[in-house]
Design an enzyme around this catalytic site. Structure first.
Site, mmCIF file in Angstrom:
data_model
loop_
_atom_site.group_PDB
_atom_site.id
_atom_site.type_symbol
_atom_site.label_atom_id
_atom_site.label_comp_id
_atom_site.label_asym_id
_atom_site.label_seq_id
_atom_site.Cartn_x
_atom_site.Cartn_y
_atom_site.Cartn_z
ATOM 1 N N ASP A 1 0.892 -1.124 0.097
ATOM 2 C CA ASP A 1 0.166 0.144 0.095
ATOM 3 C C ASP A 1 0.959 1.187 -0.078
ATOM 4 O O ASP A 1 1.834 1.289 0.899
ATOM 5 C CB ASP A 1 -0.805 -0.159 1.250
ATOM 6 C CG ASP A 1 -1.876 1.250 1.329
ATOM 7 O OD1 ASP A 1 -1.956 1.884 0.401
ATOM 8 O OD2 ASP A 1 -2.441 1.450 2.488
ATOM 9 N N ASP B 1 -4.287 3.729 2.384
ATOM 10 C CA ASP B 1 -5.844 3.325 2.718
ATOM 11 C C ASP B 1 -5.758 1.949 3.061
ATOM 12 O O ASP B 1 -7.150 1.298 3.165
ATOM 13 C CB ASP B 1 -6.688 3.476 1.407
ATOM 14 C CG ASP B 1 -6.098 2.627 0.209
ATOM 15 O OD1 ASP B 1 -4.940 1.962 0.263
ATOM 16 O OD2 ASP B 1 -6.912 2.689 -0.813
ATOM 17 N N ASP C 1 -1.739 -1.130 -3.896
ATOM 18 C CA ASP C 1 -1.732 -0.569 -5.211
ATOM 19 C C ASP C 1 -0.572 -0.724 -6.117
ATOM 20 O O ASP C 1 0.184 -1.327 -6.017
ATOM 21 C CB ASP C 1 -2.109 0.930 -4.808
ATOM 22 C CG ASP C 1 -1.064 1.370 -3.930
ATOM 23 O OD1 ASP C 1 -0.034 1.286 -4.182
ATOM 24 O OD2 ASP C 1 -1.449 2.022 -2.813
ATOM 25 N N ASP D 1 -4.973 -10.326 -15.537
ATOM 26 C CA ASP D 1 -6.276 -11.372 -15.321
ATOM 27 C C ASP D 1 -7.234 -10.854 -16.021
ATOM 28 O O ASP D 1 -7.808 -9.906 -16.035
ATOM 29 C CB ASP D 1 -6.581 -11.364 -13.720
ATOM 30 C CG ASP D 1 -7.083 -12.831 -13.177
ATOM 31 O OD1 ASP D 1 -7.787 -13.251 -13.935
ATOM 32 O OD2 ASP D 1 -6.563 -13.052 -12.304
ATOM 33 N N ASP E 1 -9.818 -16.157 -16.516
ATOM 34 C CA ASP E 1 -10.367 -16.553 -15.233
ATOM 35 C C ASP E 1 -11.521 -17.712 -15.565
ATOM 36 O O ASP E 1 -12.373 -17.417 -16.634
ATOM 37 C CB ASP E 1 -11.279 -15.388 -14.657
ATOM 38 C CG ASP E 1 -11.990 -15.523 -13.168
ATOM 39 O OD1 ASP E 1 -11.097 -16.078 -12.399
ATOM 40 O OD2 ASP E 1 -13.294 -15.295 -13.293
ATOM 41 N N GLU F 1 -7.459 -20.803 -16.381
ATOM 42 C CA GLU F 1 -8.025 -21.166 -15.080
ATOM 43 C C GLU F 1 -9.037 -22.350 -15.311
ATOM 44 O O GLU F 1 -10.077 -22.159 -15.724
ATOM 45 C CB GLU F 1 -8.383 -20.037 -14.283
ATOM 46 C CG GLU F 1 -8.628 -20.700 -12.745
ATOM 47 C CD GLU F 1 -9.643 -20.068 -11.996
ATOM 48 O OE1 GLU F 1 -9.727 -20.070 -10.854
ATOM 49 O OE2 GLU F 1 -10.647 -19.397 -12.500
ATOM 50 N N HIS G 1 -4.817 -17.547 -4.691
ATOM 51 C CA HIS G 1 -5.617 -16.512 -3.779
ATOM 52 C C HIS G 1 -7.196 -17.235 -3.373
ATOM 53 O O HIS G 1 -8.121 -16.497 -2.922
ATOM 54 C CB HIS G 1 -6.023 -15.283 -4.691
ATOM 55 C CG HIS G 1 -6.852 -15.427 -5.845
ATOM 56 N ND1 HIS G 1 -6.407 -16.029 -7.215
ATOM 57 C CD2 HIS G 1 -7.978 -15.101 -6.141
ATOM 58 C CE1 HIS G 1 -7.171 -15.983 -7.870
ATOM 59 N NE2 HIS G 1 -8.108 -15.282 -7.574
ATOM 60 N N ASP G 2 -7.362 -18.495 -4.114
ATOM 61 C CA ASP G 2 -8.766 -19.298 -3.725
ATOM 62 C C ASP G 2 -8.505 -20.299 -2.735
ATOM 63 O O ASP G 2 -9.405 -20.918 -2.506
ATOM 64 C CB ASP G 2 -9.319 -19.583 -5.247
ATOM 65 C CG ASP G 2 -9.755 -18.440 -5.979
ATOM 66 O OD1 ASP G 2 -10.057 -17.215 -5.568
ATOM 67 O OD2 ASP G 2 -9.727 -18.506 -7.259
HETATM 68 C C1 NOJ Z 1 -11.837 -17.630 -10.001
HETATM 69 C C2 NOJ Z 1 -11.094 -16.501 -9.172
HETATM 70 O O1 NOJ Z 1 -9.958 -17.272 -9.066
HETATM 71 C C3 NOJ Z 1 -11.811 -16.302 -8.133
HETATM 72 O O2 NOJ Z 1 -11.240 -15.409 -7.162
HETATM 73 C C4 NOJ Z 1 -13.249 -15.634 -8.435
HETATM 74 O O3 NOJ Z 1 -14.015 -15.489 -7.386
HETATM 75 C C5 NOJ Z 1 -14.040 -16.583 -9.252
HETATM 76 N N1 NOJ Z 1 -13.139 -17.139 -10.558
HETATM 77 C C6 NOJ Z 1 -14.964 -15.711 -9.981
HETATM 78 O O4 NOJ Z 1 -14.510 -14.856 -11.028
#
Ligand code: NOJ
Length: 542
Positions: free
Chosen positions: A37, A41, A45, A114, A216, A279, A340-341
């Site tokens: 950051d 905030d 960024d 992305d 994505d 993905e 990140h998921d």
């Molecule tokens: C996959 C992404 O990696 C995830 O973070 C997102 O919530 C879903 N696609 C929907 O775009």
């Protein structure tokens, strides 16, 4: 500078024998909200990422993939795009982006964006138009259906984030489909205008000089045109996530996906040396189809096999062998440990085994993707209930993984807010900040960070680690042993117990190039592999 090429470039089709930059590269994923950051905030960024480019160059990665930075109401933290050609003010301006791109290239790194084509935000002008009336010219840009005879949703397709995938729109009396949040309506990829508009989006960024895209949920772009119900999943039990009630037979991965991807690939191939990653969460046999019959699919269908696999040699070994064996001719492998998921690798296995996992990721054949923070061993994050941000975790608290745990800020120092920000960050840092941070690890040759630097350096120096064949070697569990090329062997102990090594003579007499436990090199090859140890070995005559 405009990198647009005059003619079409055909890259990495089957007959193509050259090595592309991305085959030799390590990709580093940044979740921009959480990297650095600069405008105080509590959210990262673009200027912050730019500031950290020297760190990335020294780390030894080659390409940076940014999770979405486009204008968005942030219902799904940027995966709900309201304008594909604008930077969200939270992250900065287009000038900040241009400066970041220029500096990334000046640092000798590539920049990947992305691309989120399956759905837009419900605030996107296209959807606003589409929902305004049934005869609006953009009506067919999204997926609208009449209610079922009982007034309910048109079919049983579920949202990935819980509940039905259909939301009723009072104004026009139809349902629209959304594979994710209701704020993320799915585009209709059968509509040629949609395909053209999205190809133009790709060109906009390619013309700026970005080096490629991670796409994505690419397997979601093609749905059954008859909208047939998905069959029930016999394995589903109450309490499990809604999505898994049904097998996803008709709601994604339909055959015409490959035509859609070939069109995207044509756009990519009209620029020199750009990369397309998809993905895709599918079993290996279906994943392989995404390379395309003649290599006209994505260059890299993301390989998530290591993410969900139990951390045992008996599982990991065959999984690698089967993936390697399933690759189509000319298909380049790739490996992902975290994103990140998903729970971070150091959250899934012990601290010591996270080092073995790093050695595995960075010595397998194929392009590795390293997730920010894994290189310093960020592990268990605790997110208090009142700080949960993930919309999926809010929708399905019992059944889902709280993705916030994988998205906590990068830890640069032991100082206030970990050097990430001068104010309280949007998500908390981990409790072990005092030891788990770049500054502290920088000077410790045994740290996780030092190990990553060594591994990335070794991968750069040793062509066999990048290009050599993968050959599994005989070894009894818990040792996983494989050769890269002719002369390098990787020996990993996936347990805490010491185990005998029974190596061919030239490796037994070889030289240790790197030890996972200490990041050190040198010395003879032992005949017992200590628990939690991994070695890269060069053969005596190699
Ligand atoms: C996959 C992404 O990696 C995830 O973070 C997102 O919530 C879903 N696609 C929907 O775009």
């Amino acid at each position: 500078m405009n990198f647009r090429a005059a003619g079409p470039f055909v890259l990495f089709r089957k007959e193509d024998g050259v090595t592309h930059w991305w085959q030799d590269a390590t990709i580093y994923q940044i979740y921009p909200r959480s990297y650095q950051d600069t405008d105080e905030d509590g959210v990262g960024d673009l200027a912050g990422i730019r500031q950290r480019l020297p760190y990335l160059r020294d780390l030894g990665v080659d390409a940076v993939w940014l999770s979405p930075i486009f204008q968005s109401p942030m219902a799904d933290f940027g995966y709900d795009v309201a304008d594909y050609r604008a930077i969200d003010p939270l992250f900065g301006t287009m000038a900040d982006f241009d400066a970041l791109l220029a500096d990334t290239h000046a640092a000798g790194l590539k920049l990947l964006l992305d691309f989120v084509p399956n759905h837009t935000s419900d605030q996107h002008a296209w959807f606003q138009e589409s929902r305004s009336s049934r005869d609006n010219p953009k009506r067919d840009w999204y997926i609208w259906c009449d209610p079922a005879p009982d007034g309910g949703p048109p079919n049983n397709w579920m949202s990935n984030f819980g509940g039905s995938g259909w939301t009723f729109d009072d104004a026009t009396g139809q349902y629209y489909y959304h594979a994710f949040l209701k704020e993320q309506p799915d585009l209709n990829w059968r509509n040629p205008q949609v395909r053209k508009a999205m190809a133009d989006v790709l060109r906009f960024w390619l013309d700026k000089g970005v080096d490629g895209f991670r796409v994505d949920v690419i397997w979601h772009l093609a749905k059954d045109p008859q909208f047939r119900d998905n069959p029930p999943n016999p394995a589903w039990k109450p309490g499990q996530r809604d999505l898994d009630r049904y097998l996803q037979r008709y709601s994604a991965d339909q055959p015409h996906i490959h035509d859609i991807i070939a069109e995207l690939r044509d756009v990519i191939d009209s620029y020199p040396e750009r990369l397309l990653i998809g993905e895709i969460y599918l079993p290996v046999d279906r994943l392989m189809a995404y390379y395309g019959e003649d290599g006209e699919g994505v260059h890299l269908p993301f390989n998530f096999q290591l993410i969900n696999a139990p951390w045992r040699t008996e599982v990991i070994g065959p999984l690698i062998d089967e993936y390697e064996a399933a690759l189509p001719e000319g298909g380049w492998p790739n490996w992902v440990l975290s994103n990140h998921d998903q729970p971070r690798i150091a959250d899934r296995v012990s601290e010591e085994q996270a080092r073995i996992a790093a050695m595995l990721l960075l010595t397998l054949r194929g392009t590795p993707t390293l997730y920010y923070g894994d290189e310093i061993g960020i592990a268990k994050a605790h997110i208090p209930a009142d700080r949960i941000q993930d919309p999926w975790a809010k929708n399905e608290p019992e059944a889902s993984f709280n993705r916030d745990r994988a998205r906590t800020p990068m830890q640069w120092s032991a100082g206030p807010h970990g050097g990430f920000s001068t104010v309280e960050p949007w998500l908390p840092l981990t409790n072990d900040l005092a030891t788990c941070n770049v500054d502290t690890e920088q000077d410790d040759p045994c740290s996780m960070l030092a190990l990553h630097r060594e591994l990335l350096g070794l991968r750069k120096r040793e062509e066999e680690l990048r290009q050599g064949a993968y050959t599994r070697m005989d070894s009894a569990a818990p040792v996983l042993a494989y050769r890269r090329g002719e002369n390098l062997a990787v020996l990993l102990n996936l347990s805490a117990e010491s185990a005998p090594l029974d190596l061919p003579d030239r490796f037994a007499r070889g030289e240790v190039l790197l030890r996972a436990s200490t990041g050190a090199n040198g010395g003879p090859v032992p005949d017992q592999l200590p628990g939690n140890e991994g070695l890269v070995v060069r053969a005596a005559d190699g």
